[in-house]
Design a protein around this motif. Structure first.
Motif, mmCIF file in Angstrom:
data_model
loop_
_atom_site.group_PDB
_atom_site.id
_atom_site.type_symbol
_atom_site.label_atom_id
_atom_site.label_comp_id
_atom_site.label_asym_id
_atom_site.label_seq_id
_atom_site.Cartn_x
_atom_site.Cartn_y
_atom_site.Cartn_z
ATOM 1 N N MET A 1 -0.344 5.006 -11.461
ATOM 2 C CA MET A 1 -1.459 5.669 -10.812
ATOM 3 C C MET A 1 -0.925 6.416 -9.595
ATOM 4 S SD MET A 1 -4.920 4.078 -9.119
ATOM 5 C CE MET A 1 -4.218 3.196 -7.769
ATOM 6 N N SER A 2 -1.387 7.625 -9.409
ATOM 7 C CA SER A 2 -1.052 8.366 -8.198
ATOM 8 C C SER A 2 -2.329 8.897 -7.579
ATOM 9 C CB SER A 2 -0.087 9.510 -8.509
ATOM 10 O OG SER A 2 -0.732 10.477 -9.310
ATOM 11 N N ILE A 3 -2.337 8.943 -6.276
ATOM 12 C CA ILE A 3 -3.505 9.435 -5.554
ATOM 13 C C ILE A 3 -3.329 10.936 -5.356
ATOM 14 C CG2 ILE A 3 -4.794 9.321 -3.400
ATOM 15 C CD1 ILE A 3 -3.819 6.410 -3.159
ATOM 16 N N GLN A 4 -4.240 11.720 -5.902
ATOM 17 C CA GLN A 4 -4.196 13.174 -5.763
ATOM 18 C C GLN A 4 -4.784 13.609 -4.424
ATOM 19 O OE1 GLN A 4 -2.831 15.335 -8.025
ATOM 20 N NE2 GLN A 4 -2.148 13.552 -9.164
ATOM 21 N N ALA A 5 -5.923 13.058 -4.087
ATOM 22 C CA ALA A 5 -6.586 13.390 -2.832
ATOM 23 C C ALA A 5 -7.536 12.263 -2.471
ATOM 24 C CB ALA A 5 -7.356 14.697 -2.966
ATOM 25 N N ILE A 6 -7.749 12.075 -1.187
ATOM 26 C CA ILE A 6 -8.665 11.035 -0.729
ATOM 27 C C ILE A 6 -9.274 11.500 0.585
ATOM 28 C CG2 ILE A 6 -6.915 9.718 0.518
ATOM 29 C CD1 ILE A 6 -8.344 7.190 -0.668
ATOM 30 N N ASN A 7 -10.506 11.096 0.848
ATOM 31 C CA ASN A 7 -11.176 11.595 2.037
ATOM 32 C C ASN A 7 -11.012 10.697 3.254
ATOM 33 O OD1 ASN A 7 -12.843 9.502 1.330
ATOM 34 N ND2 ASN A 7 -14.737 10.619 1.636
ATOM 35 N N VAL A 8 -10.256 9.624 3.140
ATOM 36 C CA VAL A 8 -10.028 8.745 4.283
ATOM 37 C C VAL A 8 -8.964 9.377 5.173
ATOM 38 C CG1 VAL A 8 -9.305 6.447 5.009
ATOM 39 C CG2 VAL A 8 -10.650 6.707 2.936
ATOM 40 N N ARG A 9 -9.311 9.650 6.418
ATOM 41 C CA ARG A 9 -8.388 10.352 7.315
ATOM 42 C C ARG A 9 -7.370 9.426 7.962
ATOM 43 N NH1 ARG A 9 -13.155 13.942 9.383
ATOM 44 N NH2 ARG A 9 -12.932 15.654 7.934
ATOM 45 N N ASN A 10 -7.736 8.180 8.182
ATOM 46 C CA ASN A 10 -6.837 7.245 8.844
ATOM 47 C C ASN A 10 -5.992 6.523 7.796
ATOM 48 O OD1 ASN A 10 -7.893 7.813 11.442
ATOM 49 N ND2 ASN A 10 -9.645 6.523 10.971
ATOM 50 N N GLN A 11 -4.815 7.063 7.560
ATOM 51 C CA GLN A 11 -3.905 6.508 6.560
ATOM 52 C C GLN A 11 -2.602 6.136 7.247
ATOM 53 O OE1 GLN A 11 -3.459 8.997 3.072
ATOM 54 N NE2 GLN A 11 -5.460 9.908 3.410
ATOM 55 N N PHE A 12 -2.129 4.927 6.981
ATOM 56 C CA PHE A 12 -0.905 4.439 7.596
ATOM 57 C C PHE A 12 0.034 3.941 6.510
ATOM 58 C CE2 PHE A 12 -4.438 3.832 10.503
ATOM 59 C CZ PHE A 12 -3.981 4.472 11.643
ATOM 60 N N ARG A 13 1.139 4.639 6.332
ATOM 61 C CA ARG A 13 2.149 4.218 5.360
ATOM 62 C C ARG A 13 2.984 3.114 5.995
ATOM 63 N NH1 ARG A 13 5.007 6.654 0.880
ATOM 64 N NH2 ARG A 13 3.435 8.286 0.972
ATOM 65 N N GLY A 14 3.285 2.089 5.201
ATOM 66 C CA GLY A 14 4.096 0.998 5.732
ATOM 67 C C GLY A 14 4.536 0.047 4.648
ATOM 68 N N LYS A 15 5.099 -1.072 5.093
ATOM 69 C CA LYS A 15 5.556 -2.122 4.184
ATOM 70 C C LYS A 15 4.847 -3.422 4.535
ATOM 71 C CE LYS A 15 10.140 -0.425 3.106
ATOM 72 N NZ LYS A 15 11.558 -0.738 3.060
ATOM 73 N N ILE A 16 4.563 -4.198 3.503
ATOM 74 C CA ILE A 16 3.915 -5.482 3.724
ATOM 75 C C ILE A 16 4.891 -6.408 4.432
ATOM 76 C CG2 ILE A 16 2.947 -7.533 2.627
ATOM 77 C CD1 ILE A 16 1.783 -5.730 0.486
ATOM 78 N N LYS A 17 4.455 -6.932 5.583
ATOM 79 C CA LYS A 17 5.282 -7.822 6.393
ATOM 80 C C LYS A 17 4.957 -9.284 6.117
ATOM 81 C CE LYS A 17 6.596 -8.802 11.114
ATOM 82 N NZ LYS A 17 6.538 -8.400 12.496
ATOM 83 N N ALA A 18 3.669 -9.578 5.876
ATOM 84 C CA ALA A 18 3.257 -10.967 5.642
ATOM 85 C C ALA A 18 2.004 -10.998 4.794
ATOM 86 C CB ALA A 18 2.998 -11.678 6.971
ATOM 87 N N ILE A 19 1.881 -12.069 4.008
ATOM 88 C CA ILE A 19 0.678 -12.322 3.222
ATOM 89 C C ILE A 19 0.279 -13.771 3.465
ATOM 90 C CG2 ILE A 19 -0.347 -12.492 0.912
ATOM 91 C CD1 ILE A 19 1.693 -10.376 -0.013
ATOM 92 N N ILE A 20 -0.935 -13.960 3.960
ATOM 93 C CA ILE A 20 -1.480 -15.307 4.129
ATOM 94 C C ILE A 20 -2.523 -15.476 3.049
ATOM 95 C CG2 ILE A 20 -2.667 -16.901 5.671
ATOM 96 C CD1 ILE A 20 -1.560 -15.171 7.999
ATOM 97 N N GLU A 21 -2.136 -16.187 1.988
ATOM 98 C CA GLU A 21 -2.961 -16.269 0.788
ATOM 99 C C GLU A 21 -3.965 -17.413 0.875
ATOM 100 O OE1 GLU A 21 -2.064 -16.845 -3.881
ATOM 101 O OE2 GLU A 21 -0.884 -15.322 -2.848
ATOM 102 N N GLY A 22 -5.222 -17.082 0.599
ATOM 103 C CA GLY A 22 -6.277 -18.072 0.506
ATOM 104 C C GLY A 22 -6.750 -18.185 -0.927
ATOM 105 N N SER A 23 -7.665 -19.089 -1.195
ATOM 106 C CA SER A 23 -8.132 -19.281 -2.566
ATOM 107 C C SER A 23 -8.983 -18.101 -3.046
ATOM 108 C CB SER A 23 -8.915 -20.588 -2.695
ATOM 109 O OG SER A 23 -10.013 -20.587 -1.805
ATOM 110 N N VAL A 24 -9.723 -17.470 -2.138
ATOM 111 C CA VAL A 24 -10.593 -16.352 -2.522
ATOM 112 C C VAL A 24 -10.172 -15.048 -1.851
ATOM 113 C CG1 VAL A 24 -12.969 -15.479 -2.537
ATOM 114 C CG2 VAL A 24 -12.529 -17.913 -2.928
ATOM 115 N N VAL A 25 -9.938 -15.085 -0.545
ATOM 116 C CA VAL A 25 -9.490 -13.894 0.188
ATOM 117 C C VAL A 25 -8.161 -14.190 0.876
ATOM 118 C CG1 VAL A 25 -11.777 -12.913 0.559
ATOM 119 C CG2 VAL A 25 -10.822 -14.465 2.252
#
Length: 71
Positions: A1-25
């Motif tokens: 999948m590639s994003i052609q265009a999106i209307n969200v102006r605040n976009q921040f490219r980065g790398k995932i530093k941490a994931i705190i996993e819960g059962s639902v969220v």
């Protein structure tokens, strides 16, 4: 999948530093040039997107409300 265009102006490219996993969220910390952006998404989405520490992502921020407290 590639994003052609999106209307969200605040976009921040980065790398995932941490994931705190819960059962639902889960919390996902994305390290960007602007700083750390934290997202709360479903744990199912983390698995469906195959997100792991080090994954390159784009954090899309769209807020209809921003709260401020006086210090």
């Amino acid at each position: 999948m590639s994003i052609q265009a999106i209307n969200v102006r605040n976009q921040f490219r980065g790398k995932i530093k941490a994931i705190i996993e819960g059962s639902v969220v889960s919390e996902v910390d994305v390290e960007t040039p602007a700083g750390i952006v934290t997202s709360v998404i479903t744990t199912r989405s983390i698995k469906d997107l195959n997100l792991v520490i080090g994954s390159e992502v784009v954090a899309l921020v769209k807020a209809t409300e921003v709260s401020i407290a006086k210090l």
